[in-house]
Design an enzyme around this catalytic site. Structure first.
Site, PDB file in Angstrom:
ATOM      1  N   TYR A   1       0.243  -1.342  -0.376  1.00 41.92           N
ATOM      2  CA  TYR A   1       0.329   0.385   0.444  1.00 41.92           C
ATOM      3  C   TYR A   1       0.736   1.257   0.441  1.00 41.92           C
ATOM      4  O   TYR A   1       0.444   2.077  -0.129  1.00 41.92           O
ATOM      5  CB  TYR A   1      -0.895  -0.315   1.174  1.00 41.92           C
ATOM      6  CG  TYR A   1      -1.869  -1.008   1.394  1.00 41.92           C
ATOM      7  CD1 TYR A   1      -2.533  -1.842  -0.010  1.00 41.92           C
ATOM      8  CD2 TYR A   1      -2.487  -1.108   2.423  1.00 41.92           C
ATOM      9  CE1 TYR A   1      -3.400  -2.474   0.107  1.00 41.92           C
ATOM     10  CE2 TYR A   1      -3.997  -2.624   2.383  1.00 41.92           C
ATOM     11  CZ  TYR A   1      -4.320  -2.882   0.996  1.00 41.92           C
ATOM     12  OH  TYR A   1      -4.801  -3.840   1.249  1.00 41.92           O
TER      13      TYR A   1
ATOM     14  N   LYS B   1       2.945 -15.693   2.298  1.00 45.10           N
ATOM     15  CA  LYS B   1       3.561 -16.335   1.365  1.00 45.10           C
ATOM     16  C   LYS B   1       4.452 -15.989   0.494  1.00 45.10           C
ATOM     17  O   LYS B   1       5.241 -16.411  -0.387  1.00 45.10           O
ATOM     18  CB  LYS B   1       2.635 -16.148  -0.434  1.00 45.10           C
ATOM     19  CG  LYS B   1       1.689 -16.245  -1.189  1.00 45.10           C
ATOM     20  CD  LYS B   1       0.905 -16.796  -1.207  1.00 45.10           C
ATOM     21  CE  LYS B   1       0.948 -17.676  -2.407  1.00 45.10           C
ATOM     22  NZ  LYS B   1      -0.304 -18.735  -1.936  1.00 45.10           N
TER      23      LYS B   1
ATOM     24  N   ASP C   1      -4.014 -18.541   1.627  1.00 45.80           N
ATOM     25  CA  ASP C   1      -5.194 -18.597   1.010  1.00 45.80           C
ATOM     26  C   ASP C   1      -5.327 -19.554   2.303  1.00 45.80           C
ATOM     27  O   ASP C   1      -6.772 -19.769   2.329  1.00 45.80           O
ATOM     28  CB  ASP C   1      -4.859 -18.978  -0.586  1.00 45.80           C
ATOM     29  CG  ASP C   1      -3.091 -19.750  -0.641  1.00 45.80           C
ATOM     30  OD1 ASP C   1      -2.274 -19.682   0.241  1.00 45.80           O
ATOM     31  OD2 ASP C   1      -2.926 -20.494  -2.186  1.00 45.80           O
TER      32      ASP C   1
ATOM     33  N   ASP D   1      -5.157  -6.464   6.042  1.00 42.32           N
ATOM     34  CA  ASP D   1      -6.650  -5.894   5.690  1.00 42.32           C
ATOM     35  C   ASP D   1      -7.252  -7.193   5.627  1.00 42.32           C
ATOM     36  O   ASP D   1      -8.879  -6.634   6.106  1.00 42.32           O
ATOM     37  CB  ASP D   1      -5.999  -5.066   4.670  1.00 42.32           C
ATOM     38  CG  ASP D   1      -7.128  -3.840   4.157  1.00 42.32           C
ATOM     39  OD1 ASP D   1      -8.504  -4.074   4.866  1.00 42.32           O
ATOM     40  OD2 ASP D   1      -6.550  -3.721   2.748  1.00 42.32           O
TER      41      ASP D   1
ATOM     42  N   ASP E   1     -10.549  -7.910   8.442  1.00 41.24           N
ATOM     43  CA  ASP E   1     -12.033  -8.081   7.808  1.00 41.24           C
ATOM     44  C   ASP E   1     -13.419  -9.874   7.581  1.00 41.24           C
ATOM     45  O   ASP E   1     -14.013  -9.662   7.900  1.00 41.24           O
ATOM     46  CB  ASP E   1     -12.044  -7.557   6.607  1.00 41.24           C
ATOM     47  CG  ASP E   1     -12.322  -6.221   6.629  1.00 41.24           C
ATOM     48  OD1 ASP E   1     -12.415  -5.803   7.265  1.00 41.24           O
ATOM     49  OD2 ASP E   1     -11.661  -5.285   5.410  1.00 41.24           O
TER      50      ASP E   1
END
Ligand code: MG
Ligand code: MG
Lengths: 369, 369
Positions: A145, A197, A229, A253, A257
């Site tokens: 980001y 990852k 994942d 992020d 959520d």
């Protein structure tokens, strides 16, 4: 003499002012019952600050924050300010500069299944029955980001864009330490699950190595690594396996959520953004909900639990934090809740107003004294 | 004259050979009932190819694939080859070169809740009861997994790593077209949901713009955009709202797994990797499961449904594809399933073997003829 803490109170827009008022009533009860004093310094922020001063984070508000022990934040934004250019909008124009100014690199989002709200959990009944109590620790100031980004048009008129993710050991180490410290302080499963990852990303390999190195200082805390994942799958299959989830900015992020969703009660979720000196900004995980603003029906519990996090992480008033969390559990179990929870989640309850819920929590705190 | 298709059959390691055998029995039934012929060309791939030839993708196997109309792939890998350097391991050494050689830029993963397996769905009963039928279309050859990446040690001994995500309009346009075409061909909700993080990523902004532009050619298909973090939430709250999910490489990696998990039946999930010429590699979404290999107990349905996708997307034999999918539904509903489904998911059923399930599906195809 009682300790005295200055709190920057930035209620903001939408439901911010009304849930903040309920929250301050709860904090007042804490001051009555426990041995500390809070001094509230109110400041304009977000859309209302734009209306009043032209800036979503006026100089005066920043000064209030600089002189405070912690920032208690409501919520900002609404349709009124959506026409503004992105970096002048209430959220980007206030939260980003505050994070940057105070170096708030750590975002902390607890997600706990409240036993009396199990039926609201969107997971299968036998999975929900096992319960869960997770906290997501998210790196907040680095990663993709905030990396270099750009866009170019090539000779053949082909547009191309890029975003770069970059992490160094120091950035990873400091957020990893907070994850291990949190797992230790919570004393639940005493486990950190680091999300990456590492099978494809270079930054993830460095992330994993660095977390492994830091874990040597925490032999009492179990460490496991999981791919992003697989993490999204395991949170659905069996969230009870997790304690502290340690994530970079992007993965945090996403997972914070997903964790919020599996609680089934998005209106209950607090959050904290911290720096290395335990200074923090505390705010509900939800938004400003302009559609229900001013009606005294919004759920104030996320704001109240944010104040509990503030007491715990910035002011070291753990007893008061515990008392708030206990009181919240009690009023929910009694069905003393706003319409969002009352309507279809708890049997035989008619909804209370925002301020009534605040009063109920405050009374529960004082009743136990 | 009947059309004749050459199929490269690469069974691979672990449960690959036994589920492939069951799958070929099903394809044989299709040849009996429908008007086409399949010519199987078997090739070594993965760990067994390393053992036999020293390479996970021998030249001869690649030649078989080059001469074929489609590749039917089993699964590769196992503990025997885990000591090898990453790029010589069965999976990276076979699937990545195959994708690269044939330009398989599109990964397609359907995730459907089989009505008779609703109780296996990890979502709350009322959410599962609504059912869902989603296909994830994932860009497979670009993005952050294949961007520039590196690692450096700075003067102060601080290690730093980076990964770059890069997309151009052409890469986005071609995968977007497949998503719209798929939504049209499926004829369900006729909706494409494009997943991005356009509020922070430059590549996502280009992604969204390009998808919007391509959508002009598909006025009959609804297009909506969703942020990746919200997508992980909505898939839990109400997966029935989705039809085709269009994702970049990283977000598709995450969401295809989340979609797999919410079906509650990971052993049932096929996948396809396609290029622009409808050439494709078809394989089960699961792994080689070395722990149960050779026991004739593995679930062959993912392999069988992969063959159905092959018939549909590479060979244009839609009727045969429909027949396989219908037959699979029937045997599951009758409880003619392997132990993974029989044990706790379908009442009153004792498990069948891998080959028995293959035979049952083949018979169901012929019985309907
Ligand atoms: Mg998020
Ligand atoms: Mg994946």
């Amino acid at each position: 003499m009682k300790p005295n803490y200055k709190i920057a109170v930035l209620a903001g827009d939408g439901i911010g002012p009304e849930v903040m008022a309920a929250c301050l009533e709860v904090l007042d009860a804490c001051q009555q019952r426990f041995d500390f004093q809070l001094e509230y310094q109110h400041g304009d922020v977000g859309g209302c600050a734009i209306d009043n001063t032209g800036s979503p984070l006026p100089k005066q508000t920043l000064e209030i924050c600089q002189q405070a022990h912690a920032i208690l934040f409501g919520s900002v934004g609404g349709p009124k300010w959506e026409h503004l250019p992105p970096d002048q909008q209430p959220e980007r124009g206030s939260l980003l500069p505050l994070r940057k100014h105070f170096g708030l690199f750590c975002n902390m989002r607890p997600a706990r299944l409240v036993p009396s709200l199990q039926c609201a959990c969107p997971l299968r009944a036998d999975i929900a029955a096992k319960g869960f109590d997770i906290v997501v620790i998210r790196e907040l100031t680095g990663g993709i980001y905030f990396g270099e980004k750009g866009r170019a048009t090539h000779a053949d008129n082909m547009e191309e864009a890029f975003d770069e993710q970059r992490y160094n050991q120091a950035e990873i180490a400091r957020i990893a330490r907070i994850a291990f410290e949190t797992a230790r302080a919570r004393g639940n499963k005493r486990k950190v699950t680091s999300v990456d990852k590492a099978n494809v990303l270079m930054t993830s390999m460095l992330w994993r190595e660095t977390v492994n190195a830091i874990s040597k200082d925490y032999p009492d805390i179990e460490l496991e690594h999981i791919y992003i994942d697989n993490a999204t799958m395991q949170l659905i299959k069996d969230p009870s396996q997790f304690d502290v989830l340690l994530c970079d900015n992007l993965f945090g992020d996403i997972l914070s959520d997903e964790c919020a969703m599996i609680t089934g009660s998005m209106g209950l979720l607090p959050s904290a953004s911290l720096n290395e000196k335990q200074f923090g900004l505390y705010e509900p995980a939800g938004g400003s909900a302009p559609d229900i603003a001013g009606k005294n029906i919004a759920n104030p519990i996320a704001q109240v639990l944010s104040a509990a996090m503030m007491l715990r992480y910035s002011l070291n008033q753990n007893e008061a934090a515990d008392a708030i969390e206990l009181a919240v559990n009690k009023v929910i179990a009694k069905g003393q809740v706003t319409a969002d929870l009352a309507s279809n989640k708890i049997e035989n309850s008619s909804p209370l107003s925002t301020s009534q819920v605040g009063t109920a929590i405050a009374q529960a705190i004082l009743a136990t004294a």
